[in-house]
Design a protein around this motif. Sequence first.
Motif, short mmCIF file in Angstrom:
data_model
loop_
_atom_site.label_atom_id
_atom_site.label_comp_id
_atom_site.label_asym_id
_atom_site.label_seq_id
_atom_site.Cartn_x
_atom_site.Cartn_y
_atom_site.Cartn_z
N GLN A 186 5.22 2.06 13.02
CA GLN A 186 3.72 2.28 12.93
C GLN A 186 3.30 3.02 11.72
N LEU A 187 2.01 2.68 11.41
CA LEU A 187 1.56 3.58 10.14
C LEU A 187 1.21 4.93 10.42
N ASP A 188 1.81 5.69 10.57
CA ASP A 188 1.68 7.37 10.94
C ASP A 188 1.10 8.13 10.10
N GLY A 189 0.71 7.71 8.69
CA GLY A 189 -0.09 8.51 7.92
C GLY A 189 1.04 9.55 7.15
N THR B 146 2.94 5.92 -8.52
CA THR B 146 3.24 4.72 -8.25
C THR B 146 2.54 4.14 -6.93
N GLY B 147 1.71 5.00 -6.49
CA GLY B 147 0.95 4.45 -5.21
C GLY B 147 1.74 4.65 -3.93
N GLY B 148 2.92 5.51 -3.70
CA GLY B 148 3.50 5.76 -2.53
C GLY B 148 4.78 4.70 -2.45
N GLN B 149 5.67 5.40 -1.84
CA GLN B 149 7.00 4.66 -1.82
C GLN B 149 7.65 4.74 -0.17
N GLN C 227 5.39 14.41 4.41
CA GLN C 227 4.12 14.00 4.49
C GLN C 227 3.59 14.15 3.24
N LEU C 228 2.82 13.16 2.39
CA LEU C 228 2.46 12.94 1.18
C LEU C 228 0.99 12.77 1.05
N VAL C 229 0.40 13.33 0.41
CA VAL C 229 -1.13 13.04 0.24
C VAL C 229 -1.43 12.96 -1.24
N ILE C 230 -1.93 11.84 -1.49
CA ILE C 230 -2.08 11.62 -2.94
C ILE C 230 -3.71 11.37 -3.41
N GLU C 231 -4.07 11.87 -4.35
CA GLU C 231 -5.41 11.87 -4.86
C GLU C 231 -5.57 11.56 -6.15
N ASP C 232 -5.91 10.47 -6.77
CA ASP C 232 -6.38 10.29 -8.21
C ASP C 232 -4.62 10.26 -8.77
N LYS C 233 -3.72 9.60 -8.32
CA LYS C 233 -2.32 9.40 -8.71
C LYS C 233 -1.76 10.96 -8.82
N LYS C 234 -2.26 11.92 -8.19
CA LYS C 234 -1.52 13.21 -8.25
C LYS C 234 -1.46 13.63 -6.84
N VAL C 235 -0.25 14.52 -6.81
CA VAL C 235 0.08 15.11 -5.45
C VAL C 235 -1.08 16.19 -5.04
N GLY D 105 0.76 -1.29 -0.04
CA GLY D 105 0.09 0.19 0.01
C GLY D 105 0.91 1.18 -0.10
N ALA D 106 0.01 2.50 0.57
CA ALA D 106 1.05 3.46 0.25
C ALA D 106 2.07 3.63 1.38
N GLN D 107 2.16 3.12 2.52
CA GLN D 107 2.98 2.80 3.32
C GLN D 107 2.91 1.39 3.96
N SER D 108 4.03 1.11 4.63
CA SER D 108 3.98 -0.11 5.17
C SER D 108 4.95 -0.19 6.65
#
Length: 249
Positions: A240-243, A155-158, A164-172, A77-80
Amino acid sequence: MNRSLLWCVFLSVAILLSSCKTQLYHQVNNGRYYQIDTTIVADSSILAYYAPYKEQLEIEMNRVIGFAAKELPRGGGAQSLLGNFFADALLWKGQQLDPEVQASFATKGGIRADLRAGDITVGNIFEIMPFENAVTILTLSGGDMLRWAEYMATTGGQPVSGIQLVIEDKKVKEFLIQGKPVDLAATYKLATYDYLANGGDYVSCFDNPIARSDHPQRIRETLMEYVISRTTQGKNIQAQLDGRVQIIR
């Protein structure tokens, strides 16, 4: 040049040319196939030769360097949990090498195994990072940092740390570095590894850095040092998954 000397030169050249000609001949393929199974008897002399090295290797691979309070899976996912641990370790080492480093970056594909709960061995770290990749610190413009964020969005996060990165519709949608929006007029320092800095995993945003500093420190060594450092402080390995990376559906 007299006639006899000229003839000697001519003859020498002719012999040299003829000796350099490659003769090609058709050969019939008489290949044989050999069955490799339990019927093959081990060569005891070979086993005896490498046994001491194998023993030393196993001792080192089984050496315990820390403890994981819970399993840290790679995920997709976006983070692990393991991605966050990996990137935090890379940022930790980057700031040791250069205190001005603000963020770190890896890719999901570069992390090759989950970290099981319990004792952490040297072998576990080799499983996670079996490659010889080394730490690279890049100095990037604000514009290139935005290009980097766009790569992560598509690429759905790395695995990252320090942002801090917020992605919507594969855009920043939102991108912060150390809690602040990107300044196009500023420069930033990013800790990553040579494979990605060289364009691996289709990373093209690092093609024109302001500066680049390659270090002999292996990523695998960085992970080990990070685990040992926390263990010395009496801390277990956890994440932890901290967003830090979020995808809005």
